[in-house]
Design an enzyme around this catalytic site. Structure first.
Site, PDB file in Angstrom:
ATOM      1  N   ARG A 156      50.538  31.467  52.331  1.00  0.00           N
ATOM      2  CA  ARG A 156      50.161  32.995  52.025  1.00  0.00           C
ATOM      3  C   ARG A 156      49.103  33.178  53.225  1.00  0.00           C
ATOM      4  NH1 ARG A 156      48.086  33.770  46.196  1.00  0.00           N
ATOM      5  NH2 ARG A 156      47.295  35.696  47.131  1.00  0.00           N
ATOM      6  N   ASN A 200      40.613  41.236  47.209  1.00  0.00           N
ATOM      7  CA  ASN A 200      41.538  40.639  47.999  1.00  0.00           C
ATOM      8  C   ASN A 200      41.081  39.386  49.040  1.00  0.00           C
ATOM      9  OD1 ASN A 200      43.265  42.802  47.220  1.00  0.00           O
ATOM     10  ND2 ASN A 200      43.296  43.826  49.208  1.00  0.00           N
ATOM     11  N   HIS A 222      37.030  37.948  44.871  1.00  0.00           N
ATOM     12  CA  HIS A 222      37.845  36.651  44.233  1.00  0.00           C
ATOM     13  C   HIS A 222      37.821  35.695  45.672  1.00  0.00           C
ATOM     14  CE1 HIS A 222      39.827  39.597  41.187  1.00  0.00           C
ATOM     15  NE2 HIS A 222      38.499  39.295  40.741  1.00  0.00           N
ATOM     16  N   CYS A 245      35.417  22.160  48.989  1.00  0.00           N
ATOM     17  CA  CYS A 245      35.913  20.761  47.913  1.00  0.00           C
ATOM     18  C   CYS A 245      36.073  21.081  46.538  1.00  0.00           C
ATOM     19  CB  CYS A 245      35.012  19.911  48.240  1.00  0.00           C
ATOM     20  SG  CYS A 245      35.143  18.129  47.597  1.00  0.00           S
ATOM     21  N   CYS A 283      37.579  15.930  51.738  1.00  0.00           N
ATOM     22  CA  CYS A 283      36.325  16.300  51.878  1.00  0.00           C
ATOM     23  C   CYS A 283      35.561  15.256  52.515  1.00  0.00           C
ATOM     24  CB  CYS A 283      35.476  16.605  50.727  1.00  0.00           C
ATOM     25  SG  CYS A 283      33.732  16.936  50.671  1.00  0.00           S
ATOM     26  N   CYS A 291      32.647  13.575  50.176  1.00  0.00           N
ATOM     27  CA  CYS A 291      32.968  12.872  49.044  1.00  0.00           C
ATOM     28  C   CYS A 291      34.383  12.301  48.985  1.00  0.00           C
ATOM     29  CB  CYS A 291      32.441  13.523  47.751  1.00  0.00           C
ATOM     30  SG  CYS A 291      33.576  14.939  47.287  1.00  0.00           S
ATOM     31  N   THR A 296      44.892  48.990  42.811  1.00  0.00           N
ATOM     32  CA  THR A 296      44.573  47.993  42.125  1.00  0.00           C
ATOM     33  C   THR A 296      44.814  48.645  40.820  1.00  0.00           C
ATOM     34  OG1 THR A 296      42.835  46.790  40.831  1.00  0.00           O
ATOM     35  CG2 THR A 296      42.069  48.661  41.582  1.00  0.00           C
ATOM     36  N   ALA A 331      48.222  54.425  49.868  1.00  0.00           N
ATOM     37  CA  ALA A 331      46.945  54.454  50.352  1.00  0.00           C
ATOM     38  C   ALA A 331      46.989  54.650  51.728  1.00  0.00           C
ATOM     39  CB  ALA A 331      46.183  53.010  50.160  1.00  0.00           C
TER      40      ALA A 331
HETATM   41  C1  BJW Z   1      49.464  50.634  45.992  1.00  0.00           C
HETATM   42  C2  BJW Z   1      50.382  50.475  46.847  1.00  0.00           C
HETATM   43  C3  BJW Z   1      50.046  51.315  48.065  1.00  0.00           C
HETATM   44  C4  BJW Z   1      51.231  49.202  45.534  1.00  0.00           C
HETATM   45  N1  BJW Z   1      48.807  52.160  48.233  1.00  0.00           N
HETATM   46  N2  BJW Z   1      48.418  51.273  45.850  1.00  0.00           N
HETATM   47  C5  BJW Z   1      37.476  40.324  29.555  1.00  0.00           C
HETATM   48  C6  BJW Z   1      38.550  40.996  28.989  1.00  0.00           C
HETATM   49  C7  BJW Z   1      39.902  40.046  28.941  1.00  0.00           C
HETATM   50  C8  BJW Z   1      39.976  39.209  29.793  1.00  0.00           C
HETATM   51  C9  BJW Z   1      38.886  38.646  30.468  1.00  0.00           C
HETATM   52  C10 BJW Z   1      37.617  39.387  30.377  1.00  0.00           C
HETATM   53  N3  BJW Z   1      36.821  38.742  31.283  1.00  0.00           N
HETATM   54  C11 BJW Z   1      37.311  37.808  31.772  1.00  0.00           C
HETATM   55  C12 BJW Z   1      38.701  37.686  31.414  1.00  0.00           C
HETATM   56  C13 BJW Z   1      39.691  36.574  31.842  1.00  0.00           C
HETATM   57  C14 BJW Z   1      40.232  36.930  33.279  1.00  0.00           C
HETATM   58  C15 BJW Z   1      41.140  38.354  32.972  1.00  0.00           C
HETATM   59  O1  BJW Z   1      40.741  39.209  33.640  1.00  0.00           O
HETATM   60  N4  BJW Z   1      42.126  38.223  32.402  1.00  0.00           N
HETATM   61  C16 BJW Z   1      43.158  39.429  32.413  1.00  0.00           C
HETATM   62  C17 BJW Z   1      44.247  39.429  33.404  1.00  0.00           C
HETATM   63  C18 BJW Z   1      43.477  39.604  30.943  1.00  0.00           C
HETATM   64  N5  BJW Z   1      39.253  36.997  34.335  1.00  0.00           N
HETATM   65  C19 BJW Z   1      38.902  35.794  34.905  1.00  0.00           C
HETATM   66  O2  BJW Z   1      39.241  34.653  34.524  1.00  0.00           O
HETATM   67  C20 BJW Z   1      37.963  35.983  35.939  1.00  0.00           C
HETATM   68  N6  BJW Z   1      36.730  35.251  36.034  1.00  0.00           N
HETATM   69  C21 BJW Z   1      35.892  35.463  34.861  1.00  0.00           C
HETATM   70  O3  BJW Z   1      35.793  36.453  34.259  1.00  0.00           O
HETATM   71  O4  BJW Z   1      34.812  34.722  34.823  1.00  0.00           O
HETATM   72  C22 BJW Z   1      33.599  34.901  33.977  1.00  0.00           C
HETATM   73  C23 BJW Z   1      32.719  36.086  34.672  1.00  0.00           C
HETATM   74  C24 BJW Z   1      32.303  37.110  33.964  1.00  0.00           C
HETATM   75  C25 BJW Z   1      31.340  38.233  34.510  1.00  0.00           C
HETATM   76  C26 BJW Z   1      30.777  38.107  35.561  1.00  0.00           C
HETATM   77  C27 BJW Z   1      31.088  37.109  36.295  1.00  0.00           C
HETATM   78  C28 BJW Z   1      32.083  35.950  35.880  1.00  0.00           C
HETATM   79  C29 BJW Z   1      38.614  35.609  37.333  1.00  0.00           C
HETATM   80  C30 BJW Z   1      39.689  36.436  37.726  1.00  0.00           C
HETATM   81  C31 BJW Z   1      40.352  35.817  38.998  1.00  0.00           C
HETATM   82  C32 BJW Z   1      41.565  36.675  39.536  1.00  0.00           C
HETATM   83  N7  BJW Z   1      41.979  35.755  40.546  1.00  0.00           N
HETATM   84  C33 BJW Z   1      43.207  36.431  41.124  1.00  0.00           C
HETATM   85  C34 BJW Z   1      43.858  35.370  42.252  1.00  0.00           C
HETATM   86  C35 BJW Z   1      43.061  35.351  43.293  1.00  0.00           C
HETATM   87  C36 BJW Z   1      43.413  34.012  44.107  1.00  0.00           C
HETATM   88  C37 BJW Z   1      44.868  34.635  44.980  1.00  0.00           C
HETATM   89  O5  BJW Z   1      44.960  35.564  45.164  1.00  0.00           O
HETATM   90  O6  BJW Z   1      45.781  33.843  44.736  1.00  0.00           O
HETATM   91  O7  BJW Z   1      42.915  37.608  41.893  1.00  0.00           O
HETATM   92  S1  BJW Z   1      44.509  37.049  40.003  1.00  0.00           S
HETATM   93  C38 BJW Z   1      45.039  38.408  41.058  1.00  0.00           C
HETATM   94  O8  BJW Z   1      44.713  39.600  40.524  1.00  0.00           O
HETATM   95  C39 BJW Z   1      44.046  38.506  42.178  1.00  0.00           C
HETATM   96  C40 BJW Z   1      43.718  39.894  42.584  1.00  0.00           C
HETATM   97  O9  BJW Z   1      42.505  40.139  43.243  1.00  0.00           O
HETATM   98  C41 BJW Z   1      43.677  40.371  41.063  1.00  0.00           C
HETATM   99  C42 BJW Z   1      43.768  41.784  40.904  1.00  0.00           C
HETATM  100  O10 BJW Z   1      44.834  42.313  41.120  1.00  0.00           O
HETATM  101  P1  BJW Z   1      44.944  43.718  41.885  1.00  0.00           P
HETATM  102  O11 BJW Z   1      44.555  43.660  43.196  1.00  0.00           O
HETATM  103  O12 BJW Z   1      44.791  44.719  40.925  1.00  0.00           O
HETATM  104  O13 BJW Z   1      46.548  43.598  42.253  1.00  0.00           O
HETATM  105  P2  BJW Z   1      48.074  44.058  41.307  1.00  0.00           P
HETATM  106  O14 BJW Z   1      49.204  43.617  41.897  1.00  0.00           O
HETATM  107  O15 BJW Z   1      47.846  43.957  40.064  1.00  0.00           O
HETATM  108  O16 BJW Z   1      47.867  45.535  41.257  1.00  0.00           O
HETATM  109  C43 BJW Z   1      48.595  46.078  42.775  1.00  0.00           C
HETATM  110  C44 BJW Z   1      48.258  47.800  42.564  1.00  0.00           C
HETATM  111  O17 BJW Z   1      48.572  48.304  43.894  1.00  0.00           O
HETATM  112  C45 BJW Z   1      49.125  48.368  41.574  1.00  0.00           C
HETATM  113  O18 BJW Z   1      48.612  49.245  40.561  1.00  0.00           O
HETATM  114  C46 BJW Z   1      50.268  49.290  42.515  1.00  0.00           C
HETATM  115  O19 BJW Z   1      50.655  50.249  41.935  1.00  0.00           O
HETATM  116  C47 BJW Z   1      49.345  49.558  43.658  1.00  0.00           C
HETATM  117  N8  BJW Z   1      49.900  49.742  44.926  1.00  0.00           N
HETATM  118  N9  BJW Z   1      51.421  49.714  46.806  1.00  0.00           N
HETATM  119  C48 BJW Z   1      48.112  51.971  47.137  1.00  0.00           C
HETATM  120  N10 BJW Z   1      50.810  51.345  49.122  1.00  0.00           N
HETATM  121 ZN    ZN Z   2      33.284  16.960  48.303  1.00  0.00          ZN
END
Ligand code: BJW
Ligand code: ZN
Length: 253
Positions: free
Chosen positions: A70, A102, A119, A127, A155, A158, A196, A239
């Protein structure tokens, strides 16, 4: 007034703008989104297998290879018209805070500064064991194809395995980035939410926070992701097309 006119007026009158972006903003640069059917990354891969700490523990070479692949895709991609329009917005004299979910660096390459990465980033390997940051040289390995297994480097402190510096499900967001994002969302006049799906928490709560603080929220997305609240504007489209049109209209003197 139509949505574009309402959004342009709000932007023209604003002093602090938050630009909150998701995978959709990079779609026109050729980087697949997560949840779009057919083209989404996850339509070909099971995220549970690749994008969790559990998956990394079970198969570190598969996960490390996936992120190297990626990263390779990201390095070949170029910022698009939307990334460039956001960078230009900062020279309009307004305070602009760019907050992205992103892990690519297309905002930075378009010229935006101080980008808040909620993210993490593909540019900050660390590490898995001691969490220390590792040098970028550790991600200079290359993969020739999707699905290739690559053993993660170790790492230097460690001997733990290195992992990508991204936030997986169940992990905390970087504290400084999250605090900065909440602060900006609470104090902006306009929040632009671009590309998003708004399903991943806590990031998805930022537009709500801004609305609750009295800001106007403008969504730009090919599908309707609005919540039908007052002070919310939904602009349907890509966008790279909608954002430059909107900013030209808002900032033209
Ligand atoms: C266009 C377009 C064009 C297309 N122009 N637009 C509360 C309720 C329920 C669950 C939870 C909750 N709180 C936490 C959770 C659990 C979980 C969660 O949210 N789960 C739900 C899915 C149910 N969250 C977590 O575990 C998070 N951690 C956490 O909450 O820790 C505790 C904490 C609390 C408070 C403060 C601090 C900490 C961590 C979330 C980590 C997300 N990780 C990922 C992977 C990153 C690494 C990688 O890339 O491999 O992040 S998952 C993935 O989704 C990635 C993205 O950043 C994220 C969001 O996705 P995004 O960007 O919205 O993409 P898409 O594909 O979903 O949407 C694309 C959009 O673009 C679409 O709408 C299209 O229509 C549009 N589009 N072409 C404009 N040309
Ligand atoms: Zn380490």
């Amino acid at each position: 007034m139509d949505g574009l006119a309402v959004a342009a007026t709000a932007l023209r009158q604003s002093r602090h703008i938050v630009v909150f972006t998701g995978a959709g903003i990079s779609a026109e640069s050729g980087i697949p989104t997560f949840r779009d059917q057919l083209t989404g990354l996850w339509s070909r891969h099971d995220p549970q297998r690749l994008e969790t700490a559990k998956a990394f523990r079970a198969n570190p070479a598969l996960v490390w290879g996936w992120y190297l692949w990626r990263r390779q895709q990201m390095l070949q991609a170029q910022p698009n018209a939307a990334h460039h329009a956001i960078a230009r917005l900062a020279v309009s004299g307004r305070q602009v805070t760019v907050i992205t979910q992103n892990i690519d660096d297309l905002h930075e390459r378009a010229g935006s500064q101080g980008v808040v990465h909620l993210h993490g980033s593909l540019m900050t390997p660390k590490c898995f064991a001691c969490h220390r940051a590792a040098g970028l040289s550790s991600v200079e390995q290359s993969v020739s194809e999707e699905g290739e297994l690559v053993e993660p480097p170790r790492c230097t402190h460690c001997n733990g395995r290195l992992r990508p510096g991204v936030v997986w499900f169940g992990e905390d967001l970087p504290t400084g980035a999250w605090k900065a994002a909440v602060q900006a969302a609470r104090h902006c006049d306009v929040l632009l939410s671009i590309g998003t799906s708004g399903v991943v928490m806590p990031a998805a709560s930022l537009p709500d926070l801004a609305l609750a603080s009295g800001a106007v929220v403008i969504h730009i997305n090919p599908i309707d992701v609005g919540m039908d609240k007052s002070k919310e504007v939904m602009l349907i489209g890509d966008a790279g097309q909608v954002l430059p049109t909107l900013l030209e209209r808002a900032l033209a003197s």
